[in-house]
Design an enzyme around this catalytic site. Sequence first.
Site, PDB file in Angstrom:
ATOM      1  N   LEU A  42     -26.304  12.376  54.438  1.00 16.49           N
ATOM      2  CA  LEU A  42     -26.947  12.576  53.140  1.00 16.49           C
ATOM      3  C   LEU A  42     -27.303  11.187  52.638  1.00 16.49           C
ATOM      4  CD1 LEU A  42     -27.700  14.670  50.974  1.00 16.49           C
ATOM      5  CD2 LEU A  42     -25.411  14.377  49.994  1.00 16.49           C
ATOM      6  N   ASP A  43     -28.569  10.969  52.367  1.00 18.79           N
ATOM      7  CA  ASP A  43     -29.091   9.661  51.983  1.00 18.79           C
ATOM      8  C   ASP A  43     -28.250   9.030  50.866  1.00 18.79           C
ATOM      9  OD1 ASP A  43     -30.942   7.725  50.522  1.00 18.79           O
ATOM     10  OD2 ASP A  43     -32.194   8.316  52.216  1.00 18.79           O
ATOM     11  N   PRO A  44     -28.008   7.690  50.925  1.00 17.40           N
ATOM     12  CA  PRO A  44     -27.271   7.039  49.830  1.00 17.40           C
ATOM     13  C   PRO A  44     -27.874   7.295  48.453  1.00 17.40           C
ATOM     14  CG  PRO A  44     -27.449   5.552  51.694  1.00 17.40           C
ATOM     15  CD  PRO A  44     -28.287   6.756  52.031  1.00 17.40           C
ATOM     16  N   LEU A  45     -29.213   7.461  48.387  1.00 22.07           N
ATOM     17  CA  LEU A  45     -29.867   7.773  47.111  1.00 22.07           C
ATOM     18  C   LEU A  45     -29.439   9.135  46.579  1.00 22.07           C
ATOM     19  CD1 LEU A  45     -32.217   7.391  44.956  1.00 22.07           C
ATOM     20  CD2 LEU A  45     -33.672   8.570  46.608  1.00 22.07           C
ATOM     21  N   ARG A 176     -38.161  13.652  50.173  1.00 18.69           N
ATOM     22  CA  ARG A 176     -39.009  12.574  49.636  1.00 18.69           C
ATOM     23  C   ARG A 176     -40.452  12.735  50.125  1.00 18.69           C
ATOM     24  NH1 ARG A 176     -36.553   7.122  51.005  1.00 18.69           N
ATOM     25  NH2 ARG A 176     -34.595   8.246  50.923  1.00 18.69           N
TER      26      ARG A 176
END
Length: 309
Positions: A42-45, A176
């Site tokens: 899961l993306d750090p963002l 995104r």
Amino acid sequence: MVRRAVHGVLLLDKPVGLSSNDALQRAKRLYRAEKAGHTGTLDPLASGLLPLCFGAATKFSQASLDADKRYVATLKLGQTRRGGDLEGEVLRERPVNVSREAVRAACDRFTGQIDQLPPMHSALKHEGKALYEYARAGVEVEREPRRVTIHSIDIVEGEHDRWVLDVRCSKGTYIRTLSEDIGEALDCGAHLTALRRTGAGALTLDRAVTLEALEAMDEPTRDACLLPADALLADCPEVRLGADDAARFLAGMRRRLALADAGQVRVFGPEPRAFLGSAHIVAGELISTRLLSPSEVQGLVTERTERTA
């Protein structure tokens, strides 16, 4: 630190700014677990649901990797940024003049099966390196579009240049990229300002715990947060075997049963509830897919007995 055998699935509410692996390592230390793994990055963002597997449950992490996902995504219209999120530099700005009906129509254009071009800021590998490593070095790599399925996009709230969307999609979907595509469909551009994963298959965020909450717990309370090792297969039918058939099944032998064909089932032995592994049924035969070892089965039974004592 003295490690111990821990079996089960932890639904972690990952915070923004922490990588999936860093979150896994912190949880693994808290549980003093011998073996642990996550079910896809899961993306750090992004924040939200990150299922972590311990012990026997790690054998079934692929089920969560393959499962449909659900996200709440916040879009800012009018700005296109490098990388498609708020961390990238602004590449282009355009005026925003949209209605709810226009946003709804743009979302509808991307519902169903679509082809997505993977973003450079992703963990997809090219010649052994993640694409984001090339992106950081300023190198653009040629990518092939990938077919994904967007089951639904619902507008949660929004006005002018800020819109919050609830997205249900197949594995491998890049939110995104979806956000950028919706922005282009609206002729004003867009980037992602926040992303929260709320579901993975049958698992949902409402049962997840934060790292801070886990750190404040004592060990028995922390252990009680673990779901059973078969939790990642929760939407699969159950098959229960008697003692003799269970022993043969664990030895890798096929068992003939009066059951309909099924692509994946959870297999249990006799009481106390002993999870044995996953299987599929073809022409009345139960064929193992992923088996637990006898020691793992015994560990699950022992943990279950201790927690219910």
